[in-house]
Design a protein around this motif. Structure first.
Motif, PDB file in Angstrom:
ATOM      1  N   LEU A 559       0.807  -1.221   0.000  1.00  0.00           N
ATOM      2  CA  LEU A 559       0.000   0.000   0.000  1.00  0.00           C
ATOM      3  C   LEU A 559       0.839   1.269   0.000  1.00  0.00           C
ATOM      4  N   PHE A 560       1.834   1.352   0.888  1.00  0.00           N
ATOM      5  CA  PHE A 560       2.568   2.601   1.074  1.00  0.00           C
ATOM      6  C   PHE A 560       3.881   2.606   0.298  1.00  0.00           C
ATOM      7  N   LYS A 561       4.221   3.774  -0.191  1.00  0.00           N
ATOM      8  CA  LYS A 561       5.480   3.939  -0.909  1.00  0.00           C
ATOM      9  C   LYS A 561       6.622   4.228   0.052  1.00  0.00           C
ATOM     10  N   TYR A 562       6.322   4.966   1.144  1.00  0.00           N
ATOM     11  CA  TYR A 562       7.355   5.368   2.099  1.00  0.00           C
ATOM     12  C   TYR A 562       7.049   4.787   3.482  1.00  0.00           C
ATOM     13  N   PRO A 563       8.088   4.604   4.315  1.00  0.00           N
ATOM     14  CA  PRO A 563       7.879   4.008   5.642  1.00  0.00           C
ATOM     15  C   PRO A 563       6.923   4.816   6.508  1.00  0.00           C
TER      16      PRO A 563
END
Length: 650
Positions: A559-563
């Protein structure tokens, strides 16, 4: 997936629209549903053409039609007159059995922009509640929608054949019993588990509202969509709940000649219901759980009659009361069968709740079903920055001890003890998958017991981070993590301590009690209190929680591109007493938020005031109407009612 014939229903959820949007394929969807669909599949559920989030536009015409429909129902107080507002369709009833009849129905004067409906007639019964109660109770995605109560034009309250007529949505595929009976073999196990989980979602909702179904069976589960290629597209809903002699929803009509309320479904009910001394108190969530086990057996068996080789219901009752149980169906795996058997414990207290049963099935599903994203095979997944084993000091039974927690190999948190649904839902609703500034809040403690100030701190931190902090962070969820029993018991002793299982349940019920303002973004994590190695201090818990979220949700194919950043929330007194807070702010993608009251011990904010990882958040107006009451004071109040209880009274 096909377009729904009802223009007011989303073709994905089959629910009335709340926020309809028009997509590139020319079809209208519920915004949240189509956003999740595009995020996951990228193509139209109807035409299979590519879709993008940037080309979703509000459908004002559909929104206006839905609002008109809802307002019309509300203006009538959800009560309709047969022959004036609705009518029975000509022809034979859709279904008829002793004391219950279902008719096809139509809206009057026109069915345009109205959902398909049926009339459910329950002979010999009267409603105990206002019509709005039945409507509100059905506002759940897996409970058949009730639009109101229908009366005869010349309704006579003294009519000995008095009946309740409910106006409900129509299920195009009929009951689960009908669907499974028509098959030559049972569906794949993952299909059945999805169906069971949806039923359990509905039963958790009913149990929370103190409603006992009393007749859980496949015949009372309606199928709205069955997709064997993609279980996530399946939609089933429960119906006919509360139809029993001791119903909270209906009462016997005077001089009723026939009524379903007097019938006990012997082959499905718990032993306490079959007892000669049954009382209203025997009808509980746990008696429904027993019936849920029979429903699961029935579905695995393609709706064979339970105890089919025994013709006498009295003989069935004797066997069940004496502890005899149904045999494992041919297509049921041993792992799921062991869970089903838990529902049939003779004593109600030994049976799981619906929430626990759902957790058991979900855990088994994750263990046996291949997941689409494999962290180990993905080179872009989030890597823990703390790759070496570290010792964390804790306390158990009053003694210090060391435990090693390898954040790469051992994951305290997992999808079965820490639901990430809220994080996913809020990310998709706010379209934040590509943001660099997403965070999740975490607060730990005994919560022995929980009280409103625990929630208030999370709310204050969320508001501060989203509105006052620079840069502004997006708070996607807040988690409450009750501490392990070994620590709580050693600190409080008997009888003050509450077992973790009950502390978690109390926290969950408190969140639900506070309403959608909290339940839409706050949840309970059981990872810490269920950790098999015992007590772990909160800095290690927070670090492990961070690794769980990021290894599950961040990276290519997820889902997420960044932490995600995890923000640990605590009070100033906790911070000043515990050096572990400083460990948190030294870690990658972890911060601490310290809440404090203005004018109270502000001079103590000195130790790490220049550290960027620690955020100090003042409480000013938030506590003007609340008195600081500690968990210890609450416990003392109940243990010693005659003692000093000034703060409790205030």
């Amino acid at each position: 997936m096909s377009q729904s014939d009802d223009l007011l229903l989303c073709p994905i959820t089959l629910e009335l629209f709340k926020d309809p949007v028009l997509a590139q394929d020319g079809h209208t969807y519920e915004r949240q549903a189509i956003v999740e669909w595009i995020q996951k599949k990228g193509r139209s559920p109807i035409t299979d053409q590519p879709l993008s989030l940037e080309h979703l536009y509000p459908n004002h015409a559909i929104k206006k039609a839905v609002d008109h429909f809802e307002n019309t129902m509300k203006s009538k107080k959800y009560q309709y007159v047969l022959g004036v507002d609705v009518k029975k369709k000509a022809g034979r009833p859709l279904f008829q059995s002793f004391g219950k009849t279902i008719f096809y129905a139509e809206w009057l004067p026109t069915k345009k922009n109205r959902p398909e409906i049926i009339l459910l007639k329950i002979d010999g019964a009267r409603s105990k509640k206002e019509a709005s109660f039945y409507v509100d109770l059905s506002r759940h995605p897996h409970i058949v929608r009730t639009y109101g109560i229908v009366h005869e034009e010349n309704d006579d309250e003294d009519d000995e054949n008095n009946a309740v007529m409910l106006l409900q949505e129509h299920a195009p595929m009929g009951s689960l019993y009908d669907v499974l009976q028509e098959r030559r073999k049972a569906p794949n196990e993952n299909i059945l588990i999805e169906i069971f989980l949806q039923i359990l979602d509905a039963m958790i909702f009913l149990a929370f509202n103190n409603v006992v179904h009393a007749d859980l069976a496949c015949r009372n589960v309606l199928v709205f969509r069955l997709d064997e290629n993609d279980p996530e597209n399946i939609i089933v809903k429960i119906t006919d709940f509360g139809l029993s002699r001791h119903s909270q929803l209906y009462s016997l009509a005077p001089s009723a000649k026939k009524t379903i309320l007097n019938i006990i479904p012997t082959r499905y009910v718990a032993p306490e219901i079959l007892s000669v001394n049954t009382t209203p108190d025997d009808y509980t969530e746990k008696s429904d759980v027993f019936s849920m086990g029979v429903l699961i057996w029935e579905a695995y068996s393609r709706c064979a009659i339970p105890w089919a080789k025994i013709t006498d219901d009295n003989d069935v009752a004797r066997r069940v009361v004496n502890g005899e149980r149904l045999l494992k169906p041919k297509h049921c795996s041993e792992s799921y069968w062991s869970i089903i058997c838990k529902t049939w414990s003779k004593s109600p207290k030994d049976r799981p709740t619906f929430a626990e049963l759902r957790r058991f099935l979900t855990q088994q599903y994750y263990e046996t079903t291949p997941q689409p994203f494999n962290i180990e095979n993905n080179t872009n997944f989030y890597e823990s920055y703390n790759t070496t084993k570290q010792e964390y000091q804790g306390a158990t039974s009053g003694n210090n001890y060391s435990t090693q927690l390898d954040t790469n190999d051992e994951i305290m948190h997992n999808p079965t003890n820490t639901s990430i649904d809220i994080v996913i839902k809020n990310c998709k609703m706010r379209n934040l998958a590509n943001s660099r500034d997403n965070c999740v809040l975490l607060t730990t403690g005994s919560f022995n017991p929980v009280h409103p100030l625990h929630f208030q701190n999370l709310v204050r931190v969320r508001d501060f981070l989203e509105n006052e902090h620079q840069p502004r962070w997006n708070v996607l969820a807040g988690y409450i993590s009750p501490t392990h029993d070994s620590y709580v018991h050693s600190k409080l002793g008997d009888p003050a301590w509450i077992p973790a299982k009950d502390r978690c349940r109390l926290c969950e019920e408190a969140i639900q009690h506070e309403g959608p303002g909290l339940s839409s973004w706050i949840a309970v994590s059981r990872g810490e209190c269920e950790w098999e190695d015992g007590f772990i201090d909160f800095d290690a818990v927070t670090e492990n929680f961070r690794d769980f979220l990021n290894s599950t949700l961040v990276g290519a194919g997820t889902l997420f591109k960044y932490p995600l950043r995890v923000v640990y929330v605590c009070g100033l007194d906790h911070y000043n007493k515990c050096s572990h807070v400083e460990n948190i702010e030294k870690q990658k993608n972890m911060s601490s938020a310290i809440v404090y009251r203005t004018g109270c011990n502000e001079q103590q904010i000195s130790r790490s005031s220049k550290t960027s990882g620690i955020i100090y958040i003042p409480l000013i107006k938030e506590r003007s109407k609340l008195v600081d009451v500690s968990s210890a004071e609450i416990r003392q109040y109940f243990q010693n009612p005659g003692g000093n209880k000034t703060n409790i009274d205030r």
